[in-house]
Design an enzyme around this catalytic site. Structure first.
Site, PDB file in Angstrom:
ATOM      1  N   ILE A   1      -7.178 -10.610 -10.636  1.00 48.48           N
ATOM      2  CA  ILE A   1      -8.142 -10.321 -11.760  1.00 48.48           C
ATOM      3  C   ILE A   1      -9.446 -10.148 -12.035  1.00 48.48           C
ATOM      4  O   ILE A   1      -9.897 -10.880 -11.335  1.00 48.48           O
ATOM      5  CB  ILE A   1      -7.420 -11.449 -13.140  1.00 48.48           C
ATOM      6  CG1 ILE A   1      -6.148 -11.591 -13.392  1.00 48.48           C
ATOM      7  CG2 ILE A   1      -8.286 -11.223 -14.157  1.00 48.48           C
ATOM      8  CD1 ILE A   1      -5.655 -12.488 -14.299  1.00 48.48           C
TER       9      ILE A   1
ATOM     10  N   HIS B   1       0.222   0.236 -13.223  1.00 45.77           N
ATOM     11  CA  HIS B   1       0.602  -0.822 -13.412  1.00 45.77           C
ATOM     12  C   HIS B   1       2.241  -0.557 -13.974  1.00 45.77           C
ATOM     13  O   HIS B   1       2.747   0.348 -14.503  1.00 45.77           O
ATOM     14  CB  HIS B   1       0.288  -1.224 -14.907  1.00 45.77           C
ATOM     15  CG  HIS B   1       0.750  -2.593 -15.346  1.00 45.77           C
ATOM     16  ND1 HIS B   1       0.631  -3.922 -14.808  1.00 45.77           N
ATOM     17  CD2 HIS B   1       1.799  -2.859 -16.240  1.00 45.77           C
ATOM     18  CE1 HIS B   1       1.313  -4.605 -15.508  1.00 45.77           C
ATOM     19  NE2 HIS B   1       2.178  -3.999 -16.193  1.00 45.77           N
TER      20      HIS B   1
ATOM     21  N   MET C   1      -4.017  -7.549  -6.427  1.00 43.84           N
ATOM     22  CA  MET C   1      -3.526  -8.657  -7.240  1.00 43.84           C
ATOM     23  C   MET C   1      -4.428  -9.665  -7.835  1.00 43.84           C
ATOM     24  O   MET C   1      -3.935 -10.965  -8.232  1.00 43.84           O
ATOM     25  CB  MET C   1      -2.412  -9.223  -6.291  1.00 43.84           C
ATOM     26  CG  MET C   1      -1.080  -8.307  -6.241  1.00 43.84           C
ATOM     27  SD  MET C   1      -0.272  -7.605  -7.408  1.00 43.84           S
ATOM     28  CE  MET C   1       0.510  -9.012  -8.189  1.00 43.84           C
TER      29      MET C   1
ATOM     30  N   SER D   1       2.466   3.022 -15.791  1.00 41.27           N
ATOM     31  CA  SER D   1       1.273   3.495 -16.394  1.00 41.27           C
ATOM     32  C   SER D   1       0.289   3.543 -15.446  1.00 41.27           C
ATOM     33  O   SER D   1      -0.010   2.611 -14.690  1.00 41.27           O
ATOM     34  CB  SER D   1       1.012   2.613 -17.552  1.00 41.27           C
ATOM     35  OG  SER D   1       2.316   2.657 -18.441  1.00 41.27           O
TER      36      SER D   1
ATOM     37  N   ASP E   1      -4.866  -5.160 -18.126  1.00 36.09           N
ATOM     38  CA  ASP E   1      -3.713  -4.275 -18.337  1.00 36.09           C
ATOM     39  C   ASP E   1      -3.930  -3.646 -19.839  1.00 36.09           C
ATOM     40  O   ASP E   1      -2.842  -2.945 -20.225  1.00 36.09           O
ATOM     41  CB  ASP E   1      -2.200  -4.757 -17.996  1.00 36.09           C
ATOM     42  CG  ASP E   1      -2.159  -5.094 -16.503  1.00 36.09           C
ATOM     43  OD1 ASP E   1      -2.727  -4.290 -15.661  1.00 36.09           O
ATOM     44  OD2 ASP E   1      -1.364  -6.023 -16.395  1.00 36.09           O
TER      45      ASP E   1
ATOM     46  N   GLY F   1       0.737  -1.300  -0.183  1.00 32.84           N
ATOM     47  CA  GLY F   1       0.025  -0.198  -0.111  1.00 32.84           C
ATOM     48  C   GLY F   1       0.852   1.487   0.056  1.00 32.84           C
ATOM     49  O   GLY F   1       0.368   2.329   0.416  1.00 32.84           O
TER      50      GLY F   1
ATOM     51  N   ASN G   1       1.594   2.908  -2.760  1.00 32.00           N
ATOM     52  CA  ASN G   1       0.846   3.884  -3.627  1.00 32.00           C
ATOM     53  C   ASN G   1      -0.459   4.597  -2.894  1.00 32.00           C
ATOM     54  O   ASN G   1      -0.728   5.796  -2.971  1.00 32.00           O
ATOM     55  CB  ASN G   1       0.356   3.385  -4.810  1.00 32.00           C
ATOM     56  CG  ASN G   1       1.281   3.315  -5.615  1.00 32.00           C
ATOM     57  OD1 ASN G   1       1.638   4.273  -6.430  1.00 32.00           O
ATOM     58  ND2 ASN G   1       2.084   2.060  -6.332  1.00 32.00           N
TER      59      ASN G   1
ATOM     60  N   ASN H   1      -6.016   1.746 -12.608  1.00 33.28           N
ATOM     61  CA  ASN H   1      -5.163   0.963 -12.118  1.00 33.28           C
ATOM     62  C   ASN H   1      -3.528   1.543 -12.269  1.00 33.28           C
ATOM     63  O   ASN H   1      -3.596   2.240 -13.336  1.00 33.28           O
ATOM     64  CB  ASN H   1      -4.999  -0.454 -12.864  1.00 33.28           C
ATOM     65  CG  ASN H   1      -4.158  -1.330 -12.560  1.00 33.28           C
ATOM     66  OD1 ASN H   1      -3.601  -1.386 -11.037  1.00 33.28           O
ATOM     67  ND2 ASN H   1      -3.429  -1.971 -13.398  1.00 33.28           N
TER      68      ASN H   1
HETATM   69  N1  NHR Z   1      -8.847  -6.741 -13.944  1.00 38.68           N
HETATM   70  C1  NHR Z   1      -9.136  -6.456 -15.185  1.00 38.68           C
HETATM   71  N2  NHR Z   1     -10.128  -7.061 -15.902  1.00 38.68           N
HETATM   72  N3  NHR Z   1      -8.653  -5.443 -16.105  1.00 38.68           N
HETATM   73  C2  NHR Z   1      -7.208  -4.989 -15.592  1.00 38.68           C
HETATM   74  O1  NHR Z   1      -6.647  -4.198 -16.191  1.00 38.68           O
HETATM   75  C3  NHR Z   1      -7.115  -5.376 -14.302  1.00 38.68           C
HETATM   76  C4  NHR Z   1      -7.714  -6.281 -13.502  1.00 38.68           C
HETATM   77  C5  NHR Z   1      -7.198  -6.702 -12.081  1.00 38.68           C
HETATM   78  C6  NHR Z   1      -6.054  -6.134 -11.685  1.00 38.68           C
HETATM   79  C7  NHR Z   1      -3.849  -5.125 -12.083  1.00 38.68           C
HETATM   80  C8  NHR Z   1      -2.777  -5.944 -12.735  1.00 38.68           C
HETATM   81  C9  NHR Z   1      -1.335  -5.101 -12.639  1.00 38.68           C
HETATM   82  O2  NHR Z   1      -1.473  -3.735 -12.509  1.00 38.68           O
HETATM   83  C10 NHR Z   1      -5.357  -5.335 -12.469  1.00 38.68           C
HETATM   84  C11 NHR Z   1      -5.691  -5.129 -13.605  1.00 38.68           C
HETATM   85  C12 NHR Z   1      -3.191  -9.246 -10.887  1.00 38.68           C
HETATM   86  C13 NHR Z   1      -2.776 -10.119 -11.909  1.00 38.68           C
HETATM   87  C14 NHR Z   1      -2.699 -11.472 -11.908  1.00 38.68           C
HETATM   88  O3  NHR Z   1      -2.279 -12.383 -12.559  1.00 38.68           O
HETATM   89  C15 NHR Z   1      -2.507  -9.462 -13.176  1.00 38.68           C
HETATM   90  C16 NHR Z   1      -2.368  -8.212 -13.377  1.00 38.68           C
HETATM   91  C17 NHR Z   1      -2.880  -7.229 -12.421  1.00 38.68           C
HETATM   92  C18 NHR Z   1      -3.270  -7.786 -11.226  1.00 38.68           C
HETATM   93  N4  NHR Z   1      -3.386 -12.044 -10.690  1.00 38.68           N
HETATM   94  C19 NHR Z   1      -3.512 -13.347 -10.477  1.00 38.68           C
HETATM   95  C20 NHR Z   1      -4.964 -13.953 -10.395  1.00 38.68           C
HETATM   96  O4  NHR Z   1      -5.239 -15.301 -10.548  1.00 38.68           O
HETATM   97  C21 NHR Z   1      -3.020 -13.932  -9.087  1.00 38.68           C
HETATM   98  C22 NHR Z   1      -1.730 -13.364  -8.780  1.00 38.68           C
HETATM   99  C23 NHR Z   1      -1.310 -13.276  -7.133  1.00 38.68           C
HETATM  100  O5  NHR Z   1      -2.149 -13.551  -6.131  1.00 38.68           O
HETATM  101  O6  NHR Z   1      -0.152 -13.174  -6.796  1.00 38.68           O
HETATM  102  O7  NHR Z   1      -5.934 -13.189 -10.415  1.00 38.68           O
HETATM  103  O8  NHR Z   1      -0.488  -5.824 -12.950  1.00 38.68           O
HETATM  104  C1  GAR Z   2       3.440  -1.344  -7.423  1.00 36.24           C
HETATM  105  O1  GAR Z   2       4.668  -1.311  -8.261  1.00 36.24           O
HETATM  106  C2  GAR Z   2       2.171  -1.265  -8.505  1.00 36.24           C
HETATM  107  O2  GAR Z   2       2.586  -0.700  -9.612  1.00 36.24           O
HETATM  108  C3  GAR Z   2       2.179  -2.900  -8.630  1.00 36.24           C
HETATM  109  O3  GAR Z   2       2.534  -3.587  -7.415  1.00 36.24           O
HETATM  110  C4  GAR Z   2       3.267  -2.411  -6.645  1.00 36.24           C
HETATM  111  C5  GAR Z   2       2.505  -2.358  -5.343  1.00 36.24           C
HETATM  112  O4  GAR Z   2       2.972  -1.465  -4.514  1.00 36.24           O
HETATM  113  N1  GAR Z   2       0.904  -3.563  -9.193  1.00 36.24           N
HETATM  114  C6  GAR Z   2       0.958  -4.449  -9.426  1.00 36.24           C
HETATM  115  O5  GAR Z   2       1.812  -5.468  -9.996  1.00 36.24           O
HETATM  116  C7  GAR Z   2      -0.369  -5.036  -9.626  1.00 36.24           C
HETATM  117  N2  GAR Z   2      -0.700  -6.327 -10.408  1.00 36.24           N
HETATM  118  P1  GAR Z   2       2.234  -0.880  -3.367  1.00 36.24           P
HETATM  119  O6  GAR Z   2       1.426  -1.881  -2.468  1.00 36.24           O
HETATM  120  O7  GAR Z   2       3.530  -0.439  -2.119  1.00 36.24           O
HETATM  121  O8  GAR Z   2       1.667   0.188  -3.877  1.00 36.24           O
END
Ligand code: NHR
Ligand code: GAR
Length: 220
Positions: A95, A112, A93, A139, A148, A15, A17, A110
């Site tokens: 989806i 990223h 984290m 981004s 993403d 957290g 951010n 979001n």
């Molecule tokens: N959901 C949608 N539909 N669209 C996006 O653009 C999203 C989203 C949910 C989260 C953040 C994203 C990132 O910035 C985000 C964007 C989680 C995963 C993932 O693979 C991928 C990208 C992001 C967040 N999650 C796994 C899952 O099965 C679990 C991974 C874990 O718990 O460590 O959900 O990167």
């Molecule tokens: C940040 O770098 C963010 O962009 C990234 O995780 C970190 C979270 O840091 N987000 C993802 O990878 C989403 N899948 P924070 O919890 O200290 O803000």
């Protein structure tokens, strides 16, 4: 003065951010109110930061739901309880499914850790190092059903140095995130940012490319 924008932040981890957003609000650089912080992870350190700032917290643990749709539905109910105007993913984290993303279309952001469209998904810093590229970054984008893949509002670039590790690179990217996320949220709170037919409109103009923070930072 109009009412501050009502935000719910979703986190899974540190957290930091979220901290940057809280700080911007406290410094009156952001006309918003974080109504609640919701974590899918009961052990997220960010829950403590929110609590310390006097923000209500809630845990909605995905592990306690039979499937993704049930989790998304519970999350949606919790968010809507606060009359939320903007959902902010801050290191979240999980989806999110198409019904959830449709419900918050144009009002969910979001951050990223890559220069999208490069390196969607996870482990972006490791993949950037392995690709032996010279530049990386972060981004802010509107969330759509495509992971993403939603339209990008603003990006910040950072150099990749010869002796970088995942940790040193991640910290450099995080420092950039702390600048661009509060800024993008501020634009939204000021009514300057909209999603129009899948594109970002800022100050009444459709963006043809993301705002580049390095170029804009001196003028806005
Ligand atoms: N959901 C949608 N539909 N669209 C996006 O653009 C999203 C989203 C949910 C989260 C953040 C994203 C990132 O910035 C985000 C964007 C989680 C995963 C993932 O693979 C991928 C990208 C992001 C967040 N999650 C796994 C899952 O099965 C679990 C991974 C874990 O718990 O460590 O959900 O990167
Ligand atoms: C940040 O770098 C963010 O962009 C990234 O995780 C970190 C979270 O840091 N987000 C993802 O990878 C989403 N899948 P924070 O919890 O200290 O803000």
């Amino acid at each position: 003065m109009s009412e501050p924008l009502r935000i719910v932040a979703l986190i899974s981890g540190n957290g930091s951010n979220l901290q940057a957003i809280i700080k911007a609000i406290q410094q009156e650089a952001l006309p918003a109110k974080i109504c609640a912080v919701i974590s899918n992870n009961p052990h997220a350190p960010g829950l403590e930061h929110a609590h310390a700032a006097g923000i209500p917290t809630q845990v909605i643990d995905h592990k306690t739901f039979p499937d993704r749709l049930a989790f998304d539905t519970a999350l949606q109910h919790a968010i809507d309880h606060f009359a939320t105007q903007l959902v902010v993913l801050a290191g979240f984290m999980r989806i999110l499914g198409p019904a959830f993303t449709a419900h918050y279309e144009g009002r969910m952001l979001n951050i990223h850790p890559s220069l999208l469209p490069a390196f969607t998904g996870l482990n972006t810093h490791q993949r950037a190092l392995e690709a032996k590229i010279k530049e990386h970054g972060a981004s802010v984008h509107f969330v759509t059903r495509e992971l993403d893949g939603g339209p990008v509002i603003i990006q910040a670039r950072v150099p990749i140095l010869d002796n970088d590790t995942i940790q040193t690179l991640a910290q450099r990217v995080l420092n950039a995130e702390y600048c661009i996320y509060p800024l993008a949220i501020r634009w939204f709170a000021e009514g300057r940012l909209r999603l129009v037919q899948g594109k970002v409109m800022r100050d009444g103009l459709l963006l043809t490319a993301p705002v580049n923070y390095q170029h804009e930072s001196s003028t806005s």
